[in-house]
Design an enzyme around this catalytic site. Structure first.
Site, PDB file in Angstrom:
ATOM      1  N   GLY A  93     -93.890 -70.179 -51.043  1.00  0.00           N
ATOM      2  CA  GLY A  93     -94.899 -70.575 -51.819  1.00  0.00           C
ATOM      3  C   GLY A  93     -96.355 -71.308 -51.266  1.00  0.00           C
ATOM      4  O   GLY A  93     -97.343 -71.144 -51.826  1.00  0.00           O
ATOM      5  N   SER A 122    -116.969 -67.865 -18.943  1.00  0.00           N
ATOM      6  CA  SER A 122    -115.786 -67.089 -19.586  1.00  0.00           C
ATOM      7  C   SER A 122    -114.769 -67.814 -20.027  1.00  0.00           C
ATOM      8  O   SER A 122    -113.435 -67.686 -19.379  1.00  0.00           O
ATOM      9  CB  SER A 122    -115.541 -65.840 -18.964  1.00  0.00           C
ATOM     10  N   MET A 173     -90.235 -73.415 -68.803  1.00  0.00           N
ATOM     11  CA  MET A 173     -90.498 -73.695 -70.273  1.00  0.00           C
ATOM     12  C   MET A 173     -89.983 -74.638 -70.878  1.00  0.00           C
ATOM     13  O   MET A 173     -90.367 -75.421 -71.768  1.00  0.00           O
ATOM     14  CB  MET A 173     -90.330 -72.308 -71.070  1.00  0.00           C
TER      15      MET A 173
END
Length: 628
Positions: free
Chosen positions: A107, A536, A161
């Site tokens: 998550g 570079s 809930m």
């Protein structure tokens, strides 16, 4: 007795349908707890596992007498200590009606890449939402990724809930908010379930806390949701070739996993990207020949004709073959701490094909909260953007929405071999179909012969002030005096013209070297010995420049000067400006220099003069037979 029980168990589940699903969402929404309860309720835990969960629940602070089912899934010690899932945990369980493989995906935003991995093979998804906090950024990000990947069946499980007193009003408010966001994504098959994974409400049974909810329990949904196997079998036939199986002169088969469609002996096929055609003569498997094979099966196809096929090719139905192209519009999810830089080459794996790929342009980045499009020059970790992708050669493909296996790809860093991005091909760019190489009669060997030399690139790299331009200039003078045809591309000179529009950000440095590499390639094709003097700073871009020419045509020459020596020289006053903060992104001060790991020549300027260095380089050219 034990073996008999195992055999009986396997036979019992052999013919059940299989559903692959993922759980995803934000941190601490209860994904691992939910999966732990599903395993517990399906009676697939042994007594020692239950005892371990009870002991660990006490150890890691679960309150009351309830078991912490998340500990069953959070198997890594780091996860238990941090209280978060950091890897994809796959678990198997079964009921009387169906078998399941569930992926518990991370998550935390940092591990979004793991969620993409878990979702890539899923038929359905459970998106967890903490009822206390509602829809969060990670909820939206995971929803967006699911819409991209094409997961068709979604459960929004509004969990915990019990911590909002099972309030119907809270559930309905979250449903309304999510529906509005899902509408913008085109997600339509959504089932909302209020639940408490910890208490068990609406997981297996409805319970008595939410009499106002009349929908299915989570398990009832999982046991009945449709699996899209038929959709894959009805799509056009695709078999990405994994292996050419030739145990003897009489057997030549092409093995692979059927990505979509079905095939029978006698079917006409076409091989992409070559376009060669033939007919299937046999479908061979370890258990014997088949009269038909369908999506999901691994088989070996034998053909009527001896045609050239190798790993990475795609065998298609002749009536609807895969497309071929080397430039695409794609949606890309960036999965690495180092940002994506347009112009930088990566390895791309598309099915069984591996090619070099470059993001040539970021069209726009997508804000996962608002779905707004924003301009971007580079892509950071977890960024999502629509990009233009260019490949080193044409590949066989399908749009991801049609055949995910031949339309989904990953990008791999060529230096570290880390997976850094994942994407979905939308369509081939029109210019990839309309632009073709024009054959010429006067080629590189002819031009080199006319000049009496072997063309090459001498790539000088090192810090600013190391002496690259000075030494390169001396080398060119010696070559010119010997009658060689040369050209020196100097970093400062090129920025006055070809690259005058570029700054010194990492993205601009990548583009600077990409352009110089392409110019050097053209000059080598013209038969010249090309000298380039550029800082570079990145290995990846030096490797890109090397890959543009033949292996024996590129020499990397590391002009190695310690930073303090280069800074003490400071011929252009750049180090002093950088130290005063007047010059940002200066290599060696506030921008990294990645020294060559295995250069063709390592020149230490503290140990030899510039003239000695130039003569050493000339000797190397003689050793490599680039000059007489």
């Amino acid at each position: 007795m034990i073996s008999e029980n195992i055999e009986s168990y396997l036979k019992e589940h052999e013919h059940k349908g299989l559903l692959r699903f993922i759980t995803c969402g934000s941190v601490d929404d209860g994904k691992s707890t939910l999966i732990g309860r599903l395993l517990f309720e399906s009676k697939l835990l042994f007594e020692d596992q239950l005892a371990a969960i009870e002991a660990d629940s006490k150890k890691y602070g679960t309150q009351g007498s309830e078991m912490d089912f998340a500990l069953l899934v959070d198997g890594l010690a780091a996860e238990r200590e941090q209280g978060i899932t950091i890897d994809v945990a796959y678990r198997f369980f079964s009921t009387d009606k169906r078998k399941f493989i569930v992926a518990d995906t991370p998550g935390h935003e940092q591990y979004t890449r793991n969620m993409v991995t878990g979702a890539s093979t899923a038929d359905a998804a459970i998106l967890m939402v903490d009822a206390r906090y509602g829809i969060l950024t990670q909820t939206r990000r995971h929803s967006f990724l699911m819409s991209l990947i094409g997961i068709r069946h979604l459960v929004v499980a509004i969990n915990k809930m019990d911590l909002v007193d099972y309030a119907r009003e809270r559930f309905e408010a979250i449903v309304e908010e999510y529906r509005e966001f899902a509408r913008q994504l085109g997600l339509t098959d959504i089932t909302f379930i209020p639940m408490s994974a910890l208490k068990g409400d609406n997981v297996i049974e409805h319970g008595h806390h939410m009499p106002w909810y009349h929908g299915p329990t989570l398990m009832a949904y999982l046991e009945t949701v449709a699996v899209d196997d038929q959709r894959h079998q009805q799509a056009p036939f695709r078999l990405p070739v994994q292996w050419v199986n030739r145990p003897d002169l009489d057997f030549r088969g092409f093995a692979g996993h059927i990505a979509s469609g079905r095939v029978r002996p006698g079917d006409a096929i076409r091989v992409q990207p070559s376009g060669k055609a033939s007919t299937v003569s046999r479908i061979y498997t370890f258990d014997g020949d088949l009269d038909e094979a369908v999506a999901g099966q691994s088989v070996t196809l034998l053909l009527d004709d001896e045609i050239d096929i190798s790993r990475g090719d795609v065998i298609s139905g002749a009536d609807s073959p895969a497309q071929t192209a080397d430039q695409f519009e794609t949606t890309l999810v960036w999965m690495h701490e180092q940002p994506l830089l347009p112009g930088r080459p990566y390895q791309m794996k598309l099915g069984t094909q591996t090619v070099t790929a470059t993001v040539s342009d970021i069209k726009y980045q997508i804000n996962v909260n608002t779905l707004e499009h924003a301009a971007a020059k580079q892509l950071e970790l977890n960024g999502i953007a629509v990009c233009t992708l260019s490949l080193s050669r044409p590949v066989a493909f399908d749009p991801y929405r049609e055949v995910p296996d031949t339309g989904g790809f990953i990008l791999i860093d060529r230096m570290t071999h880390n997976t850094v991005g994942a994407g979905m091909l939308h369509f081939a760019l029109r210019r990839s179909q309309n632009i073709h190489r024009q054959p010429v009669d006067v080629d590189k060997p002819a031009r080199a012969l006319a000049k009496g030399q072997k063309p090459a690139v001498l790539w000088f790299t090192g810090l600013s002030g190391a002496g690259k331009s000075t030494i390169a200039n001396l080398v060119e003078k010696k070559l010119h005096a010997g009658g060689r045809h040369t050209y020196l591309l100097d970093g400062d000179n090129v920025r006055h013209g070809l690259n005058r529009d570029l700054g010194f950000t990492n993205a601009d440095r990548v583009e600077n070297i990409r352009r110089v590499g392409e110019v050097a390639r053209l000059m080598v094709d013209a038969g010249l010995i090309v000298l380039t003097a550029f800082i570079s700073p990145f290995r990846s871009e030096r490797q890109m420049a090397s890959d543009l020419v033949e292996a024996d045509e590129f020499l990397e020459i590391f002009i190695d000067t310690p930073l303090d020596v280069a800074e003490d020289r400071d011929p252009k006053g750049l180090y002093r400006k950088a130290r005063r903060g007047e010059l940002k992104n200066f290599t060696g001060i506030d921008s990294a220099y990645e020294a060559p790991e295995a250069p063709d020549l390592h020149i230490r300027t503290t140990e030899m003069s510039s003239d000695e260095a130039a003569e050493t380089i000339i000797e190397l050219l003689r050793e490599r037979r680039l000059i007489d």
